[in-house]
Design a protein around this motif. Sequence first.
Motif, mmCIF file in Angstrom:
data_model
loop_
_atom_site.group_PDB
_atom_site.id
_atom_site.type_symbol
_atom_site.label_atom_id
_atom_site.label_comp_id
_atom_site.label_asym_id
_atom_site.label_seq_id
_atom_site.Cartn_x
_atom_site.Cartn_y
_atom_site.Cartn_z
ATOM 1 N N PHE A 84 -7.100 0.196 -9.028
ATOM 2 C CA PHE A 84 -6.261 0.335 -7.838
ATOM 3 C C PHE A 84 -6.438 -0.875 -6.919
ATOM 4 O O PHE A 84 -5.471 -1.413 -6.373
ATOM 5 N N LEU A 130 1.315 3.526 -3.083
ATOM 6 C CA LEU A 130 0.297 4.469 -3.553
ATOM 7 C C LEU A 130 0.842 5.885 -3.653
ATOM 8 O O LEU A 130 0.372 6.686 -4.470
ATOM 9 N N THR A 165 1.733 7.631 -6.974
ATOM 10 C CA THR A 165 0.744 8.273 -7.840
ATOM 11 C C THR A 165 0.922 9.790 -7.818
ATOM 12 O O THR A 165 0.650 10.476 -8.802
ATOM 13 N N TYR A 209 -3.442 -3.397 -5.767
ATOM 14 C CA TYR A 209 -2.930 -3.252 -4.398
ATOM 15 C C TYR A 209 -3.522 -4.217 -3.377
ATOM 16 O O TYR A 209 -2.948 -4.394 -2.314
ATOM 17 N N LEU A 222 0.803 -1.219 0.000
ATOM 18 C CA LEU A 222 0.000 0.000 0.000
ATOM 19 C C LEU A 222 0.837 1.270 0.000
ATOM 20 O O LEU A 222 0.407 2.309 -0.517
#
Length: 776
Positions: A365, A304, A307, A369, A301
């Motif tokens: 997503f 992320l 991004t 993930y 995670l």
Amino acid sequence: MGETATSPRQTVNNSQRLRKKPILLLNWWPVLVVIIVWLIFSHPYWIKGLVPFPSRYLVTFFPPWINYYGMSVKNAAMPDVVSQLYPWKHITIESYRAGQLPGWNPYQFAGTPHLGNYQSAVFSPMNIVFFILPAVTAWSIVILLQPLLAGIFMYLYMRSIDVGRIGSIIGSIAFAFCGYMVVWMAYGTLGYALLCLPLLLYAIESYLHTLKKRYLVLIVISLAFSLYSGHFQTSFYIIVTALLYIGYRIIQERKRQLFKSLLISFSVGIILASPQLIPTISLYQQSTRSSSFESGKSLPLQYLITTIAPDFFGNPVTRNDWIGYYAERISYAGVIPLILAFFSLIVVRKHPAQRFFVVLAFVSFLIAYNKHIGFWLSRAHIPVLSTTNNSRILSLVSFSIAALSGIAYEQLRQKGNLILGTFIRMSIGIIAFITVLWIMLITHLFPWPQETTIESITIAIRNSIFPTILIVVGIIGVFSLQQQNRIIRTGTTIVLICLVMTEMLRFSMKWMPFDEKHYMYPTLQVLSFLQTHVGVYRVYGNFGNEGQSMFELYGIEGYDPLYIKRYGEFIQSVQTGRREEPYRSGVVFPKQGRYAKRALDLLGVRYLLHSVQDKHNTWVFPFWKYPASFSEPIFSDGVYEVYENRGVLPRAYLVDSYMVIKNDQALLDRLFAPETDLRTQVMLEEYPEAELDLCAERIKPSETVSIDNYSANSIQIVVHSSCEAFLFLSDVYYPGWSVYVNDQKKTIQRANYAFRAVVVPQGDSVVRFVYENWYR
């Protein structure tokens, strides 16, 4: 005198034509903006003469060039471009030029399907460019066209869903230079597969609104183009996305009667791509990927954060990438586009396509993930989905952000379309999140991976500064778009466009290598020597496909996710003699294996390439242990030596006896047994179709086998035998091959675990192996 009078009608027509030119420019000036951005990105090629290929990386990191060159390298994260994509393109184009279908690759894995290897993109329409321009120029144009086509296609789609010109520019630039497009651009496959998505959606939208059949044809073309581009996983994602989009828009527009025609066009597109799909399916079924599934492939995670800040964990270009797999975890589409897309969630008047892209981004997503989804996919044993990286679905995230950013700009510039109270609360939340993030960075409380060091944290902090600035400016920009003052709104628009252009160019130009043309597979004296001496025999040493395919040297190793599993098992057994599962993505010959020398002889490896500086290290085949076969080098330039293997078996030869062994391990035991004379005996898995009249005595020296022609798809061997015998050929067995003995079709037997044998009659024979069943 001499003047011709102009009629009133002609005057009107001329004035109309003059007016059309500025109208055309007014309508299409955003495309000109996209082209200008693309020209800025690609200017090293047009102005400096550099090519979009990591040629410095090639000569600095890959044998045999590594021992002759040494220089600074921009991007050392593109090994597949050097050792797979360009050499495969070379094979494809040279096969076409020779008047052959590029069906078989004789340079890797002791022979392997080339057309069936999906990434070779044998039928890609972009191959046409290579017949118009020189190879390196054609490669450069094909690579550089990807962001340009992606931007134009995205602009067409955005306009088709009634997004204004400015919003369409933002969405087009964000998609053209998004993370997925950029990091895979040099490959020339994944980008082309993905850029068909906006063209496909444009065709769908246009058909829904006009019902013109030409848009159904465009659906067929764009779908087939994607499937022929060389990356099935990406094409699979866009097919699923487009089908879901059709369902979503048909329900919205209440035009369910059009679903049938759209579905037929999709079916035709897939059928049109069947010449690529069918041989790939056949190879997949016989490859390691058909039975090798991975688990736990979902991203952690904490990734992320990339991004927003793609270089948070470093970048291979700056040599500070401390996590690895940079290209596999990229979902970046620009900070400004992301901010715009984020605030589109709270506008009053929603766009018809907005909900679709929000859900698409969220689900993508989740798949990338969520470890539970990743675990389930691996356990489900679904072809493609269960054997590849889930993270590549992030391409749909980037596309969704780009689309939403264009839609959002048009929404946010409409007065009163933004709920001010919600905007303030969300802005405070974003700023609070960024503040907490910075506190965690400074205090080292971020949920770092185990590999974290103080230096790693410093990298993360440094690469978070620019994204933080863009987030703050983006929030201010969104607020400014709601102002009544036209000057403020116009100025804000210009600033936002410039920032989008700046950050996307900054990201793409940082990643993409542009290197000197003359470093692309330069000729070396040792390579020239091998080219003139090897004939049909094979070469082995510490060099790969970048040296084999480009210089037409036959090898036994290979790096490719799709290769014949049976051959991989044979190579793995060389280590201990036991049958073991081969590697998922390639074949590495066990240099120190118990049966290494015996296997090299069987494979027809006559020449050994040895780096002088490697000496007698463990990563080198110990040729010095076999003085009877390897004595003095037959070539040396002080850097490399070439040794001739005098104990090598002929590439094709007659044997007068055979054994049928159906158990794999028993076959390997017999194959590697010291008492087995491979020159006179062959191990089969099936009995011959008829009883043979084999020689009562050993094959005589007077009996001859001569390979008259050896090309990728055809081998012709002239044989003289005093009785019926088996002709053994040390090329890998594959059902796509046929054999003709004196023009009569015969059966190819799988021999010595992974190779070919055919019965030849007494007397003179002409044996032709032909790769004609390429679809199998």
